[in-house]
Design a protein around this motif. Sequence first.
Motif, mmCIF file in Angstrom:
data_model
loop_
_atom_site.group_PDB
_atom_site.id
_atom_site.type_symbol
_atom_site.label_atom_id
_atom_site.label_comp_id
_atom_site.label_asym_id
_atom_site.label_seq_id
_atom_site.Cartn_x
_atom_site.Cartn_y
_atom_site.Cartn_z
ATOM 1 N N TYR A 217 -1.713 -33.469 -4.094
ATOM 2 C CA TYR A 217 -1.446 -34.210 -2.704
ATOM 3 C C TYR A 217 -0.783 -33.187 -1.966
ATOM 4 N N ASN A 218 0.033 -32.298 -2.569
ATOM 5 C CA ASN A 218 0.762 -31.104 -1.766
ATOM 6 C C ASN A 218 -0.414 -30.275 -1.113
ATOM 7 N N ASP A 219 -1.646 -29.968 -1.857
ATOM 8 C CA ASP A 219 -2.683 -29.363 -1.398
ATOM 9 C C ASP A 219 -3.390 -30.019 -0.037
ATOM 10 N N LEU A 220 -3.379 -31.241 -0.384
ATOM 11 C CA LEU A 220 -4.058 -32.187 0.557
ATOM 12 C C LEU A 220 -3.259 -32.176 1.787
ATOM 13 N N GLY A 221 -1.878 -32.286 1.839
ATOM 14 C CA GLY A 221 -0.982 -32.174 2.974
ATOM 15 C C GLY A 221 -1.133 -30.935 3.822
ATOM 16 N N LYS A 222 -1.414 -29.746 2.802
ATOM 17 C CA LYS A 222 -1.373 -28.287 3.722
ATOM 18 C C LYS A 222 -2.762 -28.098 4.365
ATOM 19 N N ALA A 223 -3.861 -28.865 3.706
ATOM 20 C CA ALA A 223 -5.167 -28.858 4.151
ATOM 21 C C ALA A 223 -5.272 -29.544 5.647
ATOM 22 N N LEU A 224 -4.717 -30.954 5.579
ATOM 23 C CA LEU A 224 -4.446 -31.835 6.679
ATOM 24 C C LEU A 224 -3.849 -31.160 7.813
ATOM 25 N N THR A 225 -2.669 -30.310 7.321
ATOM 26 C CA THR A 225 -1.962 -29.786 8.497
ATOM 27 C C THR A 225 -2.674 -28.547 9.097
ATOM 28 N N ASP A 226 -3.384 -27.774 8.248
ATOM 29 C CA ASP A 226 -4.308 -27.036 8.918
ATOM 30 C C ASP A 226 -5.376 -27.370 10.030
ATOM 31 N N LYS A 227 -5.714 -28.683 9.708
ATOM 32 C CA LYS A 227 -6.814 -29.453 10.621
ATOM 33 C C LYS A 227 -6.151 -30.110 11.694
ATOM 34 N N VAL A 228 -4.642 -29.945 11.830
ATOM 35 C CA VAL A 228 -3.731 -30.707 12.813
ATOM 36 C C VAL A 228 -3.877 -32.065 12.677
ATOM 37 N N ARG A 229 -4.241 -32.749 11.400
ATOM 38 C CA ARG A 229 -4.272 -34.055 11.372
ATOM 39 C C ARG A 229 -2.671 -34.386 10.683
ATOM 40 N N TYR A 230 -1.627 -34.515 11.657
ATOM 41 C CA TYR A 230 -0.417 -34.504 11.112
ATOM 42 C C TYR A 230 0.001 -35.831 10.590
ATOM 43 N N GLY A 231 -0.587 -36.762 11.043
ATOM 44 C CA GLY A 231 -0.119 -38.209 10.716
ATOM 45 C C GLY A 231 -0.597 -38.411 9.020
ATOM 46 N N VAL A 235 1.759 -38.368 5.204
ATOM 47 C CA VAL A 235 1.882 -39.243 4.159
ATOM 48 C C VAL A 235 1.337 -38.459 2.786
ATOM 49 N N ALA A 236 0.608 -37.546 2.883
ATOM 50 C CA ALA A 236 0.273 -36.660 1.772
ATOM 51 C C ALA A 236 1.539 -35.861 1.096
ATOM 52 N N HIS A 237 2.331 -35.230 2.038
ATOM 53 C CA HIS A 237 3.305 -34.526 1.745
ATOM 54 C C HIS A 237 4.489 -35.378 1.016
ATOM 55 N N ILE A 238 4.662 -36.656 1.726
ATOM 56 C CA ILE A 238 5.607 -37.636 1.172
ATOM 57 C C ILE A 238 5.343 -38.099 -0.237
ATOM 58 N N THR A 239 3.828 -38.252 -0.530
ATOM 59 C CA THR A 239 3.483 -38.695 -1.776
ATOM 60 C C THR A 239 3.780 -37.638 -2.805
ATOM 61 N N ALA A 240 3.429 -36.224 -2.433
ATOM 62 C CA ALA A 240 3.703 -35.303 -3.309
ATOM 63 C C ALA A 240 5.092 -35.097 -3.794
ATOM 64 N N LEU A 241 6.057 -35.414 -2.671
ATOM 65 C CA LEU A 241 7.315 -34.932 -2.993
ATOM 66 C C LEU A 241 7.921 -36.278 -4.096
ATOM 67 N N HIS A 242 7.422 -37.592 -3.598
ATOM 68 C CA HIS A 242 7.945 -38.760 -4.471
ATOM 69 C C HIS A 242 7.412 -38.636 -6.113
ATOM 70 N N ARG A 243 6.231 -37.862 -6.035
ATOM 71 C CA ARG A 243 5.640 -37.863 -7.334
ATOM 72 C C ARG A 243 6.389 -36.926 -8.054
ATOM 73 N N ARG A 244 6.650 -35.720 -7.438
ATOM 74 C CA ARG A 244 7.564 -34.700 -8.363
ATOM 75 C C ARG A 244 8.806 -35.089 -8.444
ATOM 76 N N GLU A 245 9.682 -35.799 -7.490
ATOM 77 C CA GLU A 245 10.924 -36.364 -7.780
ATOM 78 C C GLU A 245 10.722 -37.020 -8.982
ATOM 79 N N GLN A 246 10.082 -37.829 -9.152
ATOM 80 C CA GLN A 246 9.944 -38.981 -10.227
ATOM 81 C C GLN A 246 9.507 -38.262 -11.589
ATOM 82 N N GLN A 247 8.705 -37.223 -11.528
ATOM 83 C CA GLN A 247 8.124 -36.652 -12.786
ATOM 84 C C GLN A 247 8.843 -35.589 -13.282
#
Length: 505
Positions: A217-231, A235-247
């Motif tokens: 999800y973190n990699d997806l967030g970066k790839a979408l950012t590179d494509k200027v698909r910020y919205g 979502v991808a970065h928040i999902t990555a953050l929540h998963r990492r916090e939980q695990q």
Amino acid sequence: MDLVDDVAAENHHQLRRLVWSIQSSYGRLNLLVAICDNWKYRDEIIDTYEAELREKGTRCDRVRIDLRQPSLKQSLQTCVEQEPELATSPAAMVTILGVDELLGLRLNQERSALEQFLFSLQWTRESLRGFQLPLVLWLTPRIAAQLADQAPDFWSWRGGVFEFSQPIAWAFEPERVQSQSQEQAPSSPAADPADLQQQIDDLLAQDPDSPLLGSLYNDLGKALTDKVRYGEAEVAHITALHRREQQLGADHPDVAISLNNLALLYKSMGRYGEAEPLYERSLAIDEQVYGKDHLEVAADLNNLAALYDSMGRYEEAEPLYERSLAIDEQVYGKDHLEVAADLNNLAALYDSMGRYEEAEPLYERSLAIWEQQLGADHLSVATSLNNLATLYKAMGRYREAEPLYERSLAIREQQLGADHPYVAQSLNNLAGLYDSMGCYGEAEPLYLQALAIQAKTLPENHPYNKTGYNNFRSSVHAALEAGQADQLSDHPMTQEILRQLSGLE
């Protein structure tokens, strides 16, 4: 009045129209469409009119369209439920943000978030009747055109359109260098968001609790950012953050990386208030895990300083840049590329603060390191030359700035090709210097060359196109007022501007 003043005067006129329209529609629904091609300037305008209105007793609220439920009605309804006084206040208005962030294509959905938003607006008119207050909807020029085309009924009942142009001087700011942790660094070649999403879907089907999902999800967030698909990136970065916090727990270094990446995204989106606590938390985790003199901490300090820098909080940025520089010098030595980047950023900060004498030796030292480590023809050297030249220009040392701009231009042409947008930027910078020197005949061919490059390489509605044209028109105007119009060429664009200006005299 020159064109710089013309742009400022028109922006002021639009702002006065907007404020009057807000004040004249308290207690009734009035859709006011505001258009701006620069989010930083947009935020400045919003802060300005909200401050003025609040002084006169107006309640000012902001609503951000939610990517997960991109509905204007629902966003407003949620706001009223959370702030019921908004519906009963005799003088209230709402500023609506976030439409420009609905840039994604379909992410396992029938329609993208932007498509959903525009589709819902076409049938929104009657459903908004319950919101009896002025609404200021902020759009970019591109999205405004899409809205007019795809939601004509909604567009037809707007109460006014207010267009703001980026101030010309904003095109000549020093270039900063973003410090990046290893996981932030852009991949090469760029990752494909569709491939990453497929990997995520496959892994979710096999092992929904896999620790690898956080990284994906973190990699997806970066790839979408590179494509200027910020919205979608959010979502991808928040999902990555929540998963990492939980695990991994709230204080794990990988959580700090996710916090940092999400903060960097928010900074790119102009959502500074949301970025700040994330950067601060990332810094606190890394200091706790690695100690206060670690390279990860230096990167965190630099990122938080860059945020304060963008917010104009220079006094808060300065000690963070200084501390980042000290750590990198201690770990790497005084001639490392990361040290050069730190020196450049601190110099740019001093430049913004008008502390030119302090900025100069830092720019010079940064330039020397880049030349030593990367060679005299590297693009980082071109950036450093450009920044030092811009400093000399601000100090009135035009003859010292000229060869630096020329060398920066030559490097970019050599490394990027003659038709690259960065080459156009260098041409504009050199032309602007000639304007300051009163050499309008020398500036003209550079502006024309830059405009030709931008016409070939940038989208038609890109803000640099308008800025470049405005700079050129201002130069022609100055030549006319200085009695130097005879030094200009017979180029059709030049002659057309001269005709326009002569008609205005």
